[in-house]
Design an enzyme around this catalytic site. Structure first.
Site, short mmCIF file in Angstrom:
data_model
loop_
_atom_site.label_atom_id
_atom_site.label_comp_id
_atom_site.label_asym_id
_atom_site.label_seq_id
_atom_site.Cartn_x
_atom_site.Cartn_y
_atom_site.Cartn_z
N LYS A 119 -2.23 6.61 -3.60
CA LYS A 119 -3.05 7.09 -2.47
C LYS A 119 -2.94 8.62 -2.51
O LYS A 119 -2.53 9.26 -1.54
CB LYS A 119 -2.51 6.47 -1.16
CG LYS A 119 -3.36 6.74 0.05
CD LYS A 119 -4.69 5.98 0.08
CE LYS A 119 -5.53 6.43 1.27
NZ LYS A 119 -6.90 5.89 1.25
N TYR B 144 10.47 1.52 1.07
CA TYR B 144 11.41 0.41 1.27
C TYR B 144 12.85 0.93 1.41
O TYR B 144 13.66 0.30 2.09
CB TYR B 144 11.36 -0.55 0.07
CG TYR B 144 10.41 -1.71 0.24
CD1 TYR B 144 9.07 -1.50 0.49
CD2 TYR B 144 10.87 -3.02 0.12
CE1 TYR B 144 8.20 -2.56 0.62
CE2 TYR B 144 10.00 -4.09 0.25
CZ TYR B 144 8.67 -3.86 0.50
OH TYR B 144 7.82 -4.92 0.63
N ASP C 121 3.82 -4.64 -3.29
CA ASP C 121 4.10 -5.81 -2.46
C ASP C 121 2.79 -6.41 -1.97
O ASP C 121 2.55 -7.62 -2.07
CB ASP C 121 4.98 -5.39 -1.27
CG ASP C 121 5.30 -6.56 -0.35
OD1 ASP C 121 5.64 -7.64 -0.87
OD2 ASP C 121 5.19 -6.39 0.88
N ASP D 47 -6.64 1.53 -1.59
CA ASP D 47 -7.65 0.81 -0.79
C ASP D 47 -8.77 0.31 -1.69
O ASP D 47 -9.22 -0.84 -1.58
CB ASP D 47 -8.18 1.69 0.37
CG ASP D 47 -8.59 3.08 -0.07
OD1 ASP D 47 -8.30 3.48 -1.22
OD2 ASP D 47 -9.22 3.80 0.75
N ASP E 290 0.53 -9.99 -3.55
CA ASP E 290 0.16 -11.16 -2.75
C ASP E 290 -1.35 -11.39 -2.84
O ASP E 290 -1.82 -12.52 -2.97
CB ASP E 290 0.53 -10.95 -1.27
CG ASP E 290 1.89 -11.56 -0.91
OD1 ASP E 290 2.77 -11.57 -1.80
OD2 ASP E 290 2.07 -12.00 0.24
C1 IPM Z 1 8.44 -9.85 -2.09
C2 IPM Z 1 8.80 -10.11 -0.65
C3 IPM Z 1 9.95 -9.17 -0.27
C4 IPM Z 1 9.41 -7.75 -0.40
C5 IPM Z 1 10.55 -9.45 1.11
C6 IPM Z 1 11.06 -10.86 1.23
C7 IPM Z 1 11.64 -8.48 1.45
O1 IPM Z 1 7.70 -9.95 0.16
O2 IPM Z 1 9.30 -10.02 -2.97
O3 IPM Z 1 7.29 -9.47 -2.34
O4 IPM Z 1 8.82 -7.23 0.56
O5 IPM Z 1 9.61 -7.17 -1.45
MG MG Z 2 5.86 -9.62 -0.89
#
Ligand code: IPM
Ligand code: MG
Length: 360
Positions: A194, A143, A250, A226, A254
């Protein structure tokens, strides 16, 4: 003496304002009930910040975030600004805040409320009882690594590149956060990397293994990312604390959110070394439903609860918010994202109303 909290409210784009409004009402009610004194200050951020002052993280907003005790953040992201140069896009606001404030530790709890076991796309028996804490390193990795860019090669072809990089000290400090969190929970840490392919994460694994020796009471395991992605769907209850880098965290967070039924339920804390923090739902700005009273405010309300717990040590107030959310869910109220048969379909504001009522 009553503690006085100075909180910066950065609502941002899309559904950001409507969801933070509900969390603010929760904080105001707790303050009115005598739990703490409260000063709230709002500032523009993201696309809203860009439109107000030409930058997604205006100087005044950053200054406010620095001077506040904690930050309540909504969401950033605005498709209509995606053609701007990267440094001016809304997402840069949250990345800038994380970096400028040194918010290196991102805590993303994924736990399932019994009422929502049926709302997950996975079978209820796979997810019921789930309680995972994903700890994502937030200020390093690909990042922020340099160099990065898009360059033109000699033959005229374009090439994109980024740099994945972690220093030992960065791995150690996030490692401590994970082991200490595990001590207060199930005493298990799974470090995700990884290491079979990437040097950066080979170092990650070595450093975690070394650090694990100072926490003999915590069981440390390692998993390739993975496999971790697959195991999260196959047998998610095997995990207690998961610690990983910025990029993998990240993605996995999700994924983990959907185990719980909806991404609209997951709060997060991003902490610095002194537990000052930025608190935000893990979901985005959802422009498609913005302004329609459809968004689920619970992730933001639960983020406010995390703020009370982690930055201010106000355990009782945090417990009260979490209990009110649980009560609201079991009363059968549901925003569209968590709607199940037999529920009462409500909007953002009504969900907020219900949480406030449950706190009385
Ligand atoms: C998160 C989001 C952010 C990230 C974006 C909005 C930059 O996806 O907080 O997970 O990638 O960290
Ligand atoms: Mg995110």
């Amino acid at each position: 003496m009553t503690q006085h909290l100075k909180i910066a409210v950065l609502a941002g784009d899309g559904i950001g304002p409507e969801i933070t409004d509900q969390a603010v009402r929760v904080l105001q009610q707790l303050s009115a009930q005598g739990h703490f004194g409260l000063t709230l200050e709002q500032a523009p951020v993201g696309g809203v910040g860009y439109r107000a002052s030409g930058h997604p993280l205006p100087q005044a907003t950053l200054a406010l975030a620095k001077s506040a005790d904690a930050i309540l953040f909504g969401a950033v992201g605005d498709f209509s600004l995606d053609t701007l140069p990267r440094e001016l896009r809304p997402e840069q606001a949250i990345l800038g805040l994380r970096k400028e404030l040194g918010l290196f530790a991102n805590l993303r709890p994924a736990m399932i409320y019994p009422e929502l076991a049926g709302a997950s796309t996975l079978k209820p028996e796979v997810v019921s009882g789930l309680d995972i804490m994903i700890i994502r390193e937030l200020t390093g990795d690909i990042y922020f690594g340099q160099p990065r860019g898009i360059r033109v090669l000699e033959n005229g072809e374009r090439e994109g590149f980024d740099t994945m990089v972690y220093r030992e000290s960065e791995i150690v400090r996030i490692g401590h956060v994970a082991f200490q969190a595990a001590r207060k929970r199930g005493k298990r840490v799974c470090s995700v990397d990884k290491a079979n392919v990437l040097e950066t994460t080979q170092l990650w694994r070595e450093v975690m293994t070394e650090l694990g020796k100072s926490y003999p009471d915590v069981a440390l395991t390692h998993m390739y990312v993975d496999n971790a992605a697959m195991q999260l769907l196959k047998a998610p209850k095997q995990f207690d604390v998961v610690v990983t880098g910025n990029m993998f965290g990240d993605i996995l967070s999700d994924e983990a959110s959907m185990l719980t039924g909806s991404i609209g339920m997951l709060p997060s804390a991003s902490l610095d070394a002194k537990n000052k923090g930025l608190y935000e739902p893990i979901h985005g700005s959802a422009p498609d439903i913005a302004g329609k009273n459809l968004a689920n405010p619970l992730a933001t309300i639960l983020s406010a609860a995390m703020m009370l717990r982690y930055t201010f040590g106000l355990t009782q107030a945090a417990d009260a918010v979490e209990a009110a959310v649980r009560k609201t869910l079991s009363s059968g109220m549901a925003t569209p994202d968590i709607y199940r048969d037999g529920c009462q379909r409500v909007g953002t504001v009504e969900m907020g109303d219900a949480v406030l009522a449950a706190m009385n």
